[in-house]
Structure formats: structure tokens, C-alpha cells
Design a protein around this motif. Structure first.
Motif, short mmCIF file in Angstrom:
data_model
loop_
_atom_site.label_atom_id
_atom_site.label_comp_id
_atom_site.label_asym_id
_atom_site.label_seq_id
_atom_site.Cartn_x
_atom_site.Cartn_y
_atom_site.Cartn_z
N CYS A 51 23.02 2.83 31.98
CA CYS A 51 24.10 2.90 30.97
C CYS A 51 23.70 2.24 29.66
O CYS A 51 24.09 2.69 28.58
CB CYS A 51 25.37 2.22 31.51
N SER A 92 13.81 6.88 29.50
CA SER A 92 14.51 8.06 30.04
C SER A 92 13.52 9.15 30.44
O SER A 92 13.72 9.85 31.43
CB SER A 92 15.48 8.61 29.00
N SER A 139 23.71 12.94 30.29
CA SER A 139 23.40 11.53 30.02
C SER A 139 22.52 10.95 31.12
O SER A 139 22.58 11.39 32.27
CB SER A 139 24.72 10.74 30.00
N GLN A 186 30.37 1.10 35.70
CA GLN A 186 29.05 0.47 35.58
C GLN A 186 28.51 0.27 36.99
O GLN A 186 28.90 -0.67 37.69
CB GLN A 186 29.16 -0.86 34.83
N SER A 221 22.93 7.75 31.71
CA SER A 221 23.67 6.51 32.04
C SER A 221 23.94 6.34 33.52
O SER A 221 23.66 5.30 34.10
CB SER A 221 25.00 6.48 31.29
N LYS A 222 24.52 7.38 34.13
CA LYS A 222 24.94 7.24 35.52
C LYS A 222 23.85 7.73 36.47
O LYS A 222 23.64 7.17 37.54
CB LYS A 222 26.22 8.04 35.77
N ARG A 254 21.52 4.02 26.47
CA ARG A 254 22.21 4.79 25.45
C ARG A 254 21.44 6.06 25.12
O ARG A 254 21.09 6.33 23.96
CB ARG A 254 22.48 3.96 24.16
N GLY A 300 23.48 8.50 23.98
CA GLY A 300 24.48 8.63 25.04
C GLY A 300 25.22 9.95 24.95
O GLY A 300 25.17 10.65 23.92
#
Ligand code: PLP
Length: 396
Positions: free
Chosen positions: A241, A277, A233, A40, A235-236, A244, A97
Motif C-alpha cells: 500500500c 513493483s 494497483s 491495510q 497496494s493489495k 503508491r 496508486g
């Protein structure tokens, strides 16, 4: 009494999260903890993404298309073309995700008891996804002595059976930080074509590549269109993160059509998170330049500090933000728990992920830990010092 399923029993606990109760107890006792156990990042989410949600005037938070909103998928395709990956919106399915993308892929290409070969150590949840799908992960060992490079093609061939459906790689790797070269991807390309297998690449860390290296995607390979399935993804990449949102990308039409059936069953990916996103794709390059520079500094600090400890073996990762370190201990599960329960330096301790959970071959990785360098330099120095002091007094 009604019983739970065998699948449920086989489902592994996350090696990253299983120490959480001990960490909570340590905090209750007044210790502070450097959390190096989980990927995270402490990096800020790009403002464009947060703003898109904050300023959105949507009145009905409706379902989107099962395969993800049209505009978002078009923008993802444009993002890939900047990375020399030429796909269109119809080759992309947006998922909840990368996790859901992997589940959909396993469900779409494998029947119960089919096999997927994965280089170990690997992202621990691959086991959980394989259990959930009733399929088997067949591990192939990559070694710390070789910097976790791709094992030989002969070693892969020995593991291929009539039940083998795919080879799965993570590039750059979690937990190893290893970056596969173009040559290694080309060797795998030849292998999957020869044996008519799928090649799945988890590329969620694509941006995190250091030392002037270039990331080489499986989607760069010509002639691999029917075999290649790429997992991605937000997320990173954007430190999102909690959004999702991920996706999978393939030129193989049957794969996409099948994945969409799985996607329809869960109706749609989250609407607000897709808005965020989509906006995140406008993140300026300067954001990544700063983030990458920060991770390089952290990596260099972490590796330098770890190398100063007697008996510690570590490789220099070329990507992602993890490293695997071998310690002069016998059982890293015990060591990691002991750090939380019984050790501190001036009230501070550290939480790491025991690496055994990143292997499926019993007995491997027991003297290794995974460290996520998701904290700033000063914290990393203090955290490694705690490990160093701990090793002086720890008894297996
Ligand atoms: C290699 C790898 N794949 C997939 C995932 C899951 O990503 P997501 O948050 O998009 O589900 C992670 C998360 O840490 C990861 O490290």
C-alpha cells in the motif's frame, strides 16, 4: 478573511479514517485496539520487491516517463496476458496508486457536472474523487438481501441521463466483497454499448477471489475496447500500500492519450516504487496460494462468528477482504465511536468503519459497518466477541 472553496467544503472526510482521533485517545488511555476499519493487510510484502529496492545501486533518483517506466509497463502487460487479458505497454499508464488512476480517468472522460453511475455501497473515496473532479456520483443501490449483486439493468437505465458518461464498478467489491459474474459483466457491456458510455472497473482486488470462482475482467469482453477502462494497483496484491503504484489500462487510444496529459502534469510516478513493483511481478505463485488460503480462513472465521450474534445480518463475500454487516443498531457512526470511547473487554476494543460513508443516498447504511478481515484468525475471534458483548449493552 480568505475563504476555502465550495469544492473543499464538499470534500467528504474518509469514513475509514475519521475515527482515528478517538482511536488515538483510546490508546493513550491504555486500551488496545483491533483495527478492522482499514484495508491495510498484515501480510508481508514479497521479498523480491523489497530486495529490488534494498540492493538497487541507483545514483540519481530521477523522474521516470510520465506514463511509467517502459520495462515496468511491458512486464505488467505480460502479467495480464497470464490472466488472459491481451494488452500491450502502450495501453497502460502507471499512476501513483489506483487513487490517481481514478482521478485521471474522471478528469479525462468527464466535464464538470457530468455523471458516473456507481453501485452503492461503494469505495468511499469515489465520492472524494468525484468532488475533486467536479462531477457527480449517481448511486444505484445494491442490497444486502441480494448479497449485493448487480442491480437490474432496468434500474440502471432509469438513471441514465444526457450527462451520464460512465458506469463504475468495483470487482471484487470494496466494501461488499461481491464478485460480479461473467453474465453480469456481459449485461453491463450491452448496456454501455447501447448508451455509448464508458465502463470503468476497479479491479484492484483481482487476485482475491475465493471458493474456486474465477475473476471475469471487463478487459475479457470482446468488442468493449473503446468503452473499457480498468483500474489496478499493487497496494493489495503485494501488500504494498505504501509504494503508491497503480495503473490504468484501456485499448481506447484517446483515453490513454488524454490520461498521459494528466500524467505529464504531475511529471512521473515514483521511481523507487516502480522498481519495487516491477520486481513484485516475479512473486512466486506460492505466495498468492498462501495469502488466499489465509484470507479464506479469516473470512470463514469472521462470518461464522458474526452469524452467531443475534440480530446481525451478513453475506459471505466471494472476494476482496471486506464484508458489510448489518447490526441491530440505528447509527453505526455513533456505535463505532462509542466502541472506542466507552467500551472494552479486558482493556481491548475494536475499530470498525461505519458503512454510511460507503453510500451516497442519505440514510442508507446507517445500521451497517464494514469489517476488513486484515487481522489473523485469533484476533478476529476476539474482535467479534467484543462487538457481541458491546451490542448487549449499547443503547442507540
Ligand atoms: C476499491 C479500491 N480502489 C482503489 C483503492 C486505492 O488504491 P491505491 O492504494 O492503489 O491508491 C483502494 C484502496 O483501499 C480500494 O479499496
Amino acid at each position: 478573511m480568505p475563504t476555502i472553496s465550495r469544492k473543499g467544503e464538499l470534500m467528504p472526510q474518509s469514513p475509514i479514517r475519521k475515527l482515528v482521533p478517538y482511536a488515538e485517545q483510546a490508546v493513550k488511555e491504555g486500551k488496545s485496539i483491533y483495527y478492522l476499519n482499514i484495508g491495510q493487510p498484515d501480510i508481508k510484502t514479497p521479498e523480491v520487491a523489497l530486495k529490488a529496492v534494498r540492493e538497487n545501486t541507483v545514483e540519481i533518483l530521477s523522474y521516470s516517463k510520465s506514463e511509467g517506466s517502459e520495462t515496468y509497463r511491458q512486464k505488467i502487460a505480460a502479467y495480464y496476458s497470464k490472466h488472459n487479458i491481451h494488452v500491450s505497454a502502450k495501453d497502460i499508464v502507471v499512476t501513483t496508486g489506483a487513487s490517481e488512476a481514478i482521478l485521471f480517468v474522471f478528469g479525462s472522460i468527464m466535464d464538470p457536472d457530468d455523471e458516473v453511475i456507481v453501485c452503492e455501497p461503494f469505495y468511499a473515496n469515489y465520492i472524494a474523487f468525484s468532488v475533486a473532479s467536479g462531477v457527480h456520483v449517481v448511486p444505484i443501490v445494491s442490497k444486502i438481501e441480494d448479497n449485493f449483486a448487480l442491480p437490474s439493468i432496468e434500474a440502471f437505465e432509469k438513471l441514465i441521463t444526457p450527462r451520464t458518461k460512465a458506469i463504475l464498478i468495483c470487482n471484487p467489491g470494496n466494501p461488499t466483497g461481491y464478485l460480479y459474474s461473467k453474465e453480469e459483466i456481459q449485461k453491463l457491456t450491452a448496456l454501455v454499448k447501447k448508451h455509448d458510455l464508458f465502463l470503468i472497473a476497479d479491479e484492484v482486488y483481482r487476485e482475491f477471489v475465493y471458493d474456486g470462482e474465477q475473476h471475469y475482467s471487463i478487459l475479457h469482453e470482446e468488442g468493449l475496447e473503446e468503452h473499457a477502462i480498468m483500474i489496478d494497483s499493487v497496494s493489495k496484491r503485494y501488500s504494498m500500500c505504501g509504494a503508491r503504484v497503480g495503473c490504468l489500462v484501456s485499448k481506447n487510444k484517446s483515453v490513454i492519450q488524454t490520461v498521459i496529459k494528466f500524467a505529464q502534469a504531475r511529471l512521473s510516478p515514483p521511481t523507487y516504487a516502480q522498481i519495487a513493483s516491477e520486481a513484485a511481478l516475479d512473486t512466486p505463485q506460492s505466495y498468492f496460494d498462501e495469502v488466499i488460503a489465509e484470507y479464506i480462513e479469516r473470512r470463514n472465521t469472521l462470518i461464522t462468528e458474526l452469524q452467531k450474534i443475534d440480530g446481525v445480518k451478513v453475506t459471505k463475500p466471494k472476494g476482496a477482504f471486506y464484508c458489510v454487516a448489518e447490526l441491530p443498531i440505528k447509527n453505526s457512526d455513533h456505535f463505532a465511536q462509542w466502541l472506542l470511547e466507552h467500551f472494552d473487554v479486558n482493556g481491548e476494543t475494536v475499530m470498525v468503519a461505519p458503512a454510511g460513508g460507503f453510500y451516497s443516498t442519505p440514510g442508507l447504511g446507517l445500521n451497517q459497518i464494514r469489517i476488513a478481515y486484515v487481522l489473523n484468525k485469533e484476533s478476529l475471534i476476539k474482535a467479534v466477541n467484543i462487538i457481541k458483548e458491546a451490542l448487549k449493552v449499547y443503547k442507540d
